[in-house]
Design a protein around this motif. Structure first.
Motif, short mmCIF file in Angstrom:
data_model
loop_
_atom_site.label_atom_id
_atom_site.label_comp_id
_atom_site.label_asym_id
_atom_site.label_seq_id
_atom_site.Cartn_x
_atom_site.Cartn_y
_atom_site.Cartn_z
N ASP A 271 0.77 -1.30 -0.10
CA ASP A 271 0.07 -0.12 0.11
C ASP A 271 0.87 1.16 0.04
OD1 ASP A 271 -2.38 -1.56 -0.14
OD2 ASP A 271 -2.70 -1.38 2.32
N GLU A 272 1.96 1.16 0.88
CA GLU A 272 2.83 2.41 0.77
C GLU A 272 3.45 2.65 -0.48
OE1 GLU A 272 5.45 1.35 4.21
OE2 GLU A 272 4.16 2.44 5.51
N TRP A 273 3.77 1.60 -1.32
CA TRP A 273 4.47 1.72 -2.46
C TRP A 273 3.39 2.36 -3.55
CZ3 TRP A 273 3.48 -1.32 -7.04
CH2 TRP A 273 4.51 -0.96 -8.11
N ILE A 274 2.26 1.57 -3.56
CA ILE A 274 1.20 1.99 -4.57
C ILE A 274 0.79 3.54 -4.45
CG2 ILE A 274 -1.19 1.52 -4.91
CD1 ILE A 274 -0.82 -1.14 -4.73
N HIS A 275 0.91 4.21 -3.20
CA HIS A 275 0.18 5.40 -2.85
C HIS A 275 1.66 6.22 -2.76
CE1 HIS A 275 -3.23 3.21 -1.20
NE2 HIS A 275 -3.87 4.05 -2.03
N ASN A 276 2.85 5.75 -3.54
CA ASN A 276 4.04 6.57 -3.48
C ASN A 276 4.47 7.08 -2.37
OD1 ASN A 276 4.15 6.15 -6.43
ND2 ASN A 276 2.28 7.78 -6.52
N LYS A 277 4.26 6.50 -1.13
CA LYS A 277 5.04 6.87 -0.02
C LYS A 277 6.33 6.21 0.15
CE LYS A 277 0.46 7.05 2.74
NZ LYS A 277 -0.14 6.56 3.72
N THR A 278 6.49 5.25 -0.69
CA THR A 278 7.73 4.51 -0.84
C THR A 278 8.08 4.46 -2.37
OG1 THR A 278 7.49 3.05 0.90
CG2 THR A 278 9.11 2.29 -0.59
N ARG A 279 9.12 4.93 -2.88
CA ARG A 279 9.48 4.86 -4.17
C ARG A 279 10.09 3.68 -4.93
NH1 ARG A 279 14.80 7.64 -7.28
NH2 ARG A 279 13.96 6.82 -9.35
N VAL A 280 10.67 2.82 -4.25
CA VAL A 280 11.18 1.53 -4.75
C VAL A 280 10.71 0.57 -4.05
CG1 VAL A 280 13.22 0.32 -5.31
CG2 VAL A 280 13.12 2.98 -5.62
N MET A 281 10.17 -0.63 -4.71
CA MET A 281 10.03 -1.80 -4.26
C MET A 281 10.98 -2.95 -4.75
SD MET A 281 8.15 -3.35 -1.92
CE MET A 281 6.34 -2.60 -1.88
N VAL A 282 11.95 -3.34 -3.76
CA VAL A 282 12.78 -4.44 -4.00
C VAL A 282 12.00 -5.73 -3.52
CG1 VAL A 282 15.06 -5.45 -3.80
CG2 VAL A 282 14.49 -2.97 -3.45
N ALA A 283 11.72 -6.59 -4.74
CA ALA A 283 11.18 -7.74 -4.26
C ALA A 283 11.46 -9.10 -5.23
CB ALA A 283 9.54 -7.35 -4.86
N THR A 284 10.97 -10.19 -4.61
CA THR A 284 10.94 -11.35 -5.63
C THR A 284 9.80 -11.46 -6.31
OG1 THR A 284 9.66 -12.58 -3.85
CG2 THR A 284 12.06 -12.55 -3.51
N ASN A 285 9.66 -12.49 -7.12
CA ASN A 285 8.68 -12.52 -8.22
C ASN A 285 7.36 -12.88 -7.28
OD1 ASN A 285 8.86 -15.23 -7.80
ND2 ASN A 285 9.32 -15.67 -9.72
N PHE A 287 5.96 -10.45 -5.94
CA PHE A 287 5.26 -9.26 -6.04
C PHE A 287 4.83 -8.71 -7.39
CE2 PHE A 287 5.66 -4.69 -6.45
CZ PHE A 287 4.61 -4.10 -5.54
N GLY A 288 3.63 -8.25 -7.48
CA GLY A 288 3.15 -7.65 -8.74
C GLY A 288 2.02 -8.11 -9.43
N MET A 289 1.76 -9.23 -9.10
CA MET A 289 0.73 -10.02 -9.85
C MET A 289 -0.90 -9.51 -9.24
SD MET A 289 -0.05 -12.21 -12.02
CE MET A 289 1.55 -13.28 -12.15
N GLY A 290 -1.42 -8.84 -10.40
CA GLY A 290 -2.86 -8.27 -9.97
C GLY A 290 -2.76 -6.80 -9.38
#
Length: 642
Positions: A271-285, A287-290
């Motif tokens: 949620d923080e990333w979606i609402h641009n409270k966090t700029r970069v998301m470092v993730a395994t795969n 993350f991102g589906m849907g």
């Protein structure tokens, strides 16, 4: 009279359809079997949800991803549309109630994991259901030539035998011609079936591959040059955390995401990333589906993807708003070797697969023929340590057991607490009178969640209940468990661990029903897909978008003009302009330090892509460098930033 557009406007608040969506919807409304191939972000779900709302009967949706399934159900429910999901993580009682609701008109969309199709409980109800449409999401899973083959998908055709008049719509983002034909054959599409395929070309997405011995340094440079929201994909859970923390120390707002985090953590970070409270998301795969975030400017792979299908989906999460975006791969020679090695390790022998299956059966103490459809909390490392096995080899064997349709393995799984009251109102009142101790809790349940507790399982929050009753949460949980034991309520506590589900009854490991020929064919297929990734990475002469289109059997003579290969060729063809721009940049930089944006304003280049490439080359050559405030300066120039 409702139309597809009026449905779209009422429920989705969009004024018009995206390309191909309306054609696909009309095909489904006309009763045609329909195959829709739309890239990531193309709006596949609308293509079956809109026609389903216009057709009589419910829509049965088959998808292998529980997280995506639950997300779509929640989105539909928020729109006031009746939707439910049946998957292996639910109890038999929950499934029974959901199927009853679907049978008697309480559901418009019934989402199923493919394993559910084989159960007697579902088949018996399906025969009686009024079904208007069958939607098969992630349809590439039905093909053994696809990158994510799931044998339970092969059972979908049996639904057509029960209800041959019901049209089927199959959807996927990535399918080669071979996979596309296989989907239509395995789903028993009729001869008049319609196929809609949007071009795999993305005119706003620039593919860039950089070979570097210092990924961290180049990563910082890229994040400085390309502003906006970013995703960085890595394979290691541990390294996602380390990199996010390192970026934070470099004054770049970053978080990390992987399947090992708790549901609350994952949700908060997302949620923080979606609402641009966090700029970069470092993730395994994981993350991102849907996730529907249109303004992602750059997706960076620090580890090579396993196949081009996965890469196209992951990189395609950038630029859904149509603005210029980048999909970047940073690699070293060792990465190419490691990718091939990991691909070979991911294809265990039938003997090792049987060994891991036996370890699972021993771990849960399962008798032969037992546990069909049962789910268990599961941790790979726990099993590996107990039986002295390699965790990565166990993981690979589990994925093969899943491919063979013996188990279902959900690495990232969360199910909230649910509760149902099986008694009628009179019986419950009599219980409350006779058991005053439980009366306050039962009254509070009814006050907070209402009479729907009698008709089906409702999501509940123990902490919310505890606050309302001014009791410790552990006391409320104890009371709920006691009521469950008394058969007054059906209470299923939240789950937040990976799950193993035995799709088939526990087998004899020595006679495990494994298709050895298919295993060998899959191994050759996987290694071929790895070669395609290596070729894409090392390619320096052909437009990268063209390479992707060719991989998906889309013939084109058009180049994208914005990938690193196209820009490199344009630079070679225009060497004089490149050199002139280079000298102009160096002349301006003698005066003072400038940010990239300030430098661009001073240069005012006719070709912005050429300007970006000039800056990158000067940094690579060591003639320009970034200072601590991320301004450019001449290398060795110790003047502070203005």
């Amino acid at each position: 009279m409702e139309t597809p557009l009026s449905i779209l406007q009422r429920y989705w608040k969009h004024g018009q359809f995206r390309p191909l969506q309306e054609d696909i919807i009309r095909s489904a409304l006309e009763g045609n079997d329909t195959l829709a191939l739309l890239p990531t972000g193309g709006g596949k779900s609308v293509c079956f949800q809109v026609p389903a709302l216009l057709r009589d009967g419910l829509c049965v949706v088959i998808t292998p991803l529980i997280a995506l399934m639950k997300d779509q159900v929640e989105q539909l429910q928020k729109k006031g549309i009746l939707a439910a999901a049946v998957h292996a993580g639910l109890s038999r009682q929950e499934i029974d109630l959901l199927l009853n609701n679907a049978l008697y008109g309480g559901v418009k969309f019934l989402y199923l994991s493919p394993e559910r199709i084989q159960t007697e409980m579902f088949v018996a109800r399906f025969k009686q259901m009024k079904v208007g449409l069958i939607a098969v999401d992630e349809a590439h899973c039905i093909s053994q030539w696809g990158y994510d083959f799931r044998p339970p998908y092969l059972q979908i055709a049996s639904l057509r035998e029960i209800k041959p008049e019901v049209p089927v719509i199959a959807l996927t983002a990535t399918a080669t011609a071979e996979v596309r034909d296989d989907i239509m054959e395995k789903l028993a599409f009729r001869e008049d079936a319609k196929v809609f395929q949007k071009s795999f070309a993305r005119d706003n997405l620039s593919f860039v591959v950089r070979k570097t011995e210092n990924k961290d340094k180049m990563l910082l440079e890229i994040l400085q040059k390309v502003k906006g929201s970013a995703i960085i994909y890595m394979r290691s859970r541990k390294k996602t955390q380390e990199l996010a923390q390192w970026l934070g120390r470099k004054n770049i707002s970053a978080s990390f995401y992987h399947a090992g985090l708790s549901f609350e953590d994952r949700t908060k970070r997302q949620d923080e990333w979606i609402h641009n409270k966090t700029r970069v998301m470092v993730a395994t795969n994981a993350f991102g589906m849907g996730i529907d975030k249109p303004d992602v400017r750059i997706v960076i792979h620090l580890d090579l993807p396993e196949n081009l299908e996965a890469y196209y989906q992951e990189a395609g999460r950038a630029g859904r708003d149509g603005l210029r975006s980048f999909g970047v791969i940073l690699y070293q020679d060792a990465d190419l070797v490691n990718l091939q090695l990991k691909a070979e390790q991911s294809q265990p022998s039938p003997e090792y697969i049987a060994k891991v299956y036996q370890a699972l059966a021993n771990h849960y103490q399962l008798a032969l023929g037992s546990a069909a459809g049962e789910s268990f909390d599961f941790e790979v490392h726990t099993l590996a340590e107990r039986f002295e096995l390699s965790a990565i080899e166990v993981y690979n064997a589990l994925k093969k057991l899943e491919e063979e349709g013996l188990i279902q393995f959900n690495e990232s799984y969360y199910s909230p607490s649910t509760l149902h009251i099986p008694l009628n109102h009179t019986e419950l009142y009599q219980f409350q009178v006779a058991n005053a101790r439980f009366d306050p809790l039962l009254k509070m349940l009814l006050r907070l969640y209402g009479g729907e507790l009698f008709s089906g399982f409702m999501k509940i929050s123990e902490s919310y209940l505890a606050r309302a009753m001014k009791l410790p949460e552990k006391d409320v949980v104890a009371l709920l468990l006691h009521l469950h034991q008394l058969n007054t309520i059906n209470y299923i506590p939240a789950k937040d661990k990976p799950q193993i589900t035995f799709v088939l009854p526990r087998q004899d490991a020595a006679r495990l029903p494994i298709d050895r020929e298919r295993l060998e064919a899959r191994k050759k297929l996987i290694m071929g897909k790895v070669k395609a990734v290596v070729d894409f990475t090392q390619n320096t002469f052909r437009c990268r978008m063209q390479v992707v289109q060719d991989y998906f059997n889309e013939t084109t003579y058009q180049i994208c003009g914005i990938c690193d290969v196209c820009i490199g060729k344009r630079k070679q063809e225009n060497t004089k302009a490149f050199d002139v721009l280079k000298e102009e940049v160096l002349m301006i930089m003698k005066a003072r330090s400038l940010s990239v944006e300030e430098l661009e304003q001073q240069v005012s280049p006719d070709d912005k892509e050429l300007f970006v490439d000039v800056v990158r080359e000067l940094v690579d050559e060591g003639r320009l460098e970034y200072d601590k405030t991320w301004k450019l300066r001449l290398a060795g120039n110790k003047l502070g930033a203005d």
